[in-house]
Design an enzyme around this catalytic site. Sequence first.
Site, mmCIF file in Angstrom:
data_model
loop_
_atom_site.group_PDB
_atom_site.id
_atom_site.type_symbol
_atom_site.label_atom_id
_atom_site.label_comp_id
_atom_site.label_asym_id
_atom_site.label_seq_id
_atom_site.Cartn_x
_atom_site.Cartn_y
_atom_site.Cartn_z
ATOM 1 N N LYS A 161 0.822 -1.212 0.000
ATOM 2 C CA LYS A 161 0.000 0.000 0.000
ATOM 3 C C LYS A 161 0.858 1.265 0.000
ATOM 4 O O LYS A 161 0.486 2.273 -0.598
ATOM 5 C CB LYS A 161 -0.945 0.015 1.200
ATOM 6 C CG LYS A 161 -2.044 -1.037 1.055
ATOM 7 C CD LYS A 161 -3.254 -0.803 1.932
ATOM 8 C CE LYS A 161 -4.347 -1.788 1.517
ATOM 9 N NZ LYS A 161 -5.541 -1.723 2.312
ATOM 10 N N LYS A 179 -10.768 -2.883 -4.124
ATOM 11 C CA LYS A 179 -11.579 -1.655 -4.215
ATOM 12 C C LYS A 179 -10.789 -0.521 -4.833
ATOM 13 O O LYS A 179 -11.344 0.364 -5.464
ATOM 14 C CB LYS A 179 -11.958 -1.164 -2.808
ATOM 15 C CG LYS A 179 -12.847 -2.018 -2.011
ATOM 16 C CD LYS A 179 -13.049 -1.331 -0.648
ATOM 17 C CE LYS A 179 -13.385 -2.344 0.411
ATOM 18 N NZ LYS A 179 -12.573 -2.210 1.609
ATOM 19 N N LYS A 232 -4.812 -9.093 -7.089
ATOM 20 C CA LYS A 232 -5.997 -9.301 -6.265
ATOM 21 C C LYS A 232 -7.134 -8.358 -6.701
ATOM 22 O O LYS A 232 -6.859 -7.198 -7.002
ATOM 23 C CB LYS A 232 -5.573 -9.021 -4.816
ATOM 24 C CG LYS A 232 -6.634 -9.032 -3.781
ATOM 25 C CD LYS A 232 -6.047 -8.696 -2.415
ATOM 26 C CE LYS A 232 -6.367 -7.267 -2.019
ATOM 27 N NZ LYS A 232 -6.901 -7.097 -0.665
HETATM 28 N N1 AQP Z 1 -9.674 -10.220 -3.806
HETATM 29 C C1 AQP Z 1 -10.071 -10.724 -2.649
HETATM 30 N N2 AQP Z 1 -10.366 -12.045 -2.529
HETATM 31 C C2 AQP Z 1 -10.783 -12.564 -1.354
HETATM 32 N N3 AQP Z 1 -10.948 -11.832 -0.227
HETATM 33 C C3 AQP Z 1 -10.681 -10.517 -0.292
HETATM 34 N N4 AQP Z 1 -10.745 -9.521 0.615
HETATM 35 C C4 AQP Z 1 -10.360 -8.342 0.049
HETATM 36 N N5 AQP Z 1 -10.032 -8.562 -1.236
HETATM 37 C C5 AQP Z 1 -10.225 -9.890 -1.488
HETATM 38 C C6 AQP Z 1 -11.179 -9.704 1.990
HETATM 39 O O1 AQP Z 1 -12.230 -8.793 2.272
HETATM 40 C C7 AQP Z 1 -12.176 -8.434 3.637
HETATM 41 C C8 AQP Z 1 -12.307 -6.961 3.803
HETATM 42 O O2 AQP Z 1 -11.235 -6.292 3.222
HETATM 43 P P1 AQP Z 1 -10.983 -4.777 3.605
HETATM 44 O O3 AQP Z 1 -11.905 -3.900 2.890
HETATM 45 O O4 AQP Z 1 -10.985 -4.604 5.056
HETATM 46 O O5 AQP Z 1 -9.532 -4.528 3.122
HETATM 47 P P2 AQP Z 1 -8.724 -4.995 1.898
HETATM 48 O O6 AQP Z 1 -8.276 -6.395 2.084
HETATM 49 O O7 AQP Z 1 -7.660 -3.978 1.793
HETATM 50 O O8 AQP Z 1 -9.760 -4.930 0.678
HETATM 51 P P3 AQP Z 1 -9.515 -4.356 -0.749
HETATM 52 O O9 AQP Z 1 -10.720 -4.547 -1.577
HETATM 53 O O10 AQP Z 1 -8.248 -4.864 -1.346
HETATM 54 O O11 AQP Z 1 -9.412 -2.809 -0.485
HETATM 55 P P4 AQP Z 1 -8.264 -1.811 -0.869
HETATM 56 O O12 AQP Z 1 -8.212 -1.783 -2.352
HETATM 57 O O13 AQP Z 1 -8.785 -0.518 -0.259
HETATM 58 O O14 AQP Z 1 -7.013 -2.306 -0.250
HETATM 59 C C9 AQP Z 1 -10.880 -8.998 4.216
HETATM 60 O O15 AQP Z 1 -11.182 -10.184 4.919
HETATM 61 C C10 AQP Z 1 -10.087 -9.337 2.987
HETATM 62 O O16 AQP Z 1 -9.220 -10.436 3.212
#
Ligand code: AQP
Length: 344
Positions: free
Chosen positions: A122, A209, A206
């Site tokens: 990040k 968002k 991955k």
């Molecule tokens: N691609 C993914 N496949 C499976 N699980 C996923 N999670 C996120 N992306 C995937 C799971 O969703 C939960 C919540 O995630 P979060 O919003 O708290 O944070 P994150 O992991 O940082 O999600 P994003 O979508 O990747 O957001 P950004 O882009 O802002 O970093 C967690 O249980 C995560 O494992």
Amino acid sequence: MTDQAPAPYAGPERVLSGVQPTGDLHLGNYLGALVKFARLQHEIPTFIFVADMHAITVWQEPAKLKQQVREIAAAYLATGLDPKVATIFAQSAVPEHAELAWVFNCVARLGWLDRMTQFKDKAGKHKERESVGLYTYPVLQAADILVYKATKVPVGDDQKQHLELTRDIAQKFNNDFSAPGYFPLPEPLTQGPGARVMSLRDGTAKMSKSDPSDNSRINLTDDADAISQKVRKARTDPDPLPETMEGLEGRAEAKNLVTIYAALAGQSEAQVLAEFAGQGFGAFKPKLADLAVSVMGPIGGEMRRLLADPAEIDRILADGASRARELAAPTVAEVKKLVGYWAG
Ligand code: AQP
């Protein structure tokens, strides 16, 4: 002298997890996390929060954050969490998370945090410009989990390393403060084909968002047309589907679509290949689009219905916060005593 194994935690099983209110939730969040919450709530006492304290580790518009929290709460409810069964709340409404996080900041070692790959991903090349909060994010995460003495944490694969850190912190706290078995060593629940959903545009990244391409993900709020279009446009290759998963080695995008199909249909990847082996993506994608629309379509509609009554969402979150505090407050009171605080 023989080394004695540390006393195991003897308290009840509890589930804890959360999602950050940082944008539209997508299929990865749904399969990696939300779908498991709804299932687990009927098996083990379940605590699910909206991680607004984690969200501000990167800039969030203050005027929008509260509504973003409601949107995640609406997603929880629309995907089957029942506020009478599970405890649903906003992290910032339970100050014990922050109080315990401070103690854990003093337990965790810099070297442990330096190894966290999510921070490196990040922060990229300019880590000196990132907030200190982004760096200590996994310590707050440990507090989120351990303030409820949670034993099981349903998350996607990307969170495994943070869970290992939580276990290290719990173990060190128990040792440092001569409190064997005080905190459990929680386990991640990452099983199942949805543990790592990849981008629809790049099978090696991955689904996320923060990916600038909206076509890289299926959002929970996408309507049927948008879902079908994104599946149709998903990157693939010209070869037919093989008979076994080994045949998908080196075909990251193809493998991802098979995995998504399996997770949405509640089947194994082998079952999916048994049905579609020999067929190309011209035949497979429309089937996947129909399946995705049938599972995801109703969720967006239900979220919109729930968000039309923000007062009801706020009521659910306030009720959840007071139930959560009933459990979190005694933990923090005990920790203050163990640490030797004047206020302990
Ligand atoms: N691609 C993914 N496949 C499976 N699980 C996923 N999670 C996120 N992306 C995937 C799971 O969703 C939960 C919540 O995630 P979060 O919003 O708290 O944070 P994150 O992991 O940082 O999600 P994003 O979508 O990747 O957001 P950004 O882009 O802002 O970093 C967690 O249980 C995560 O494992």
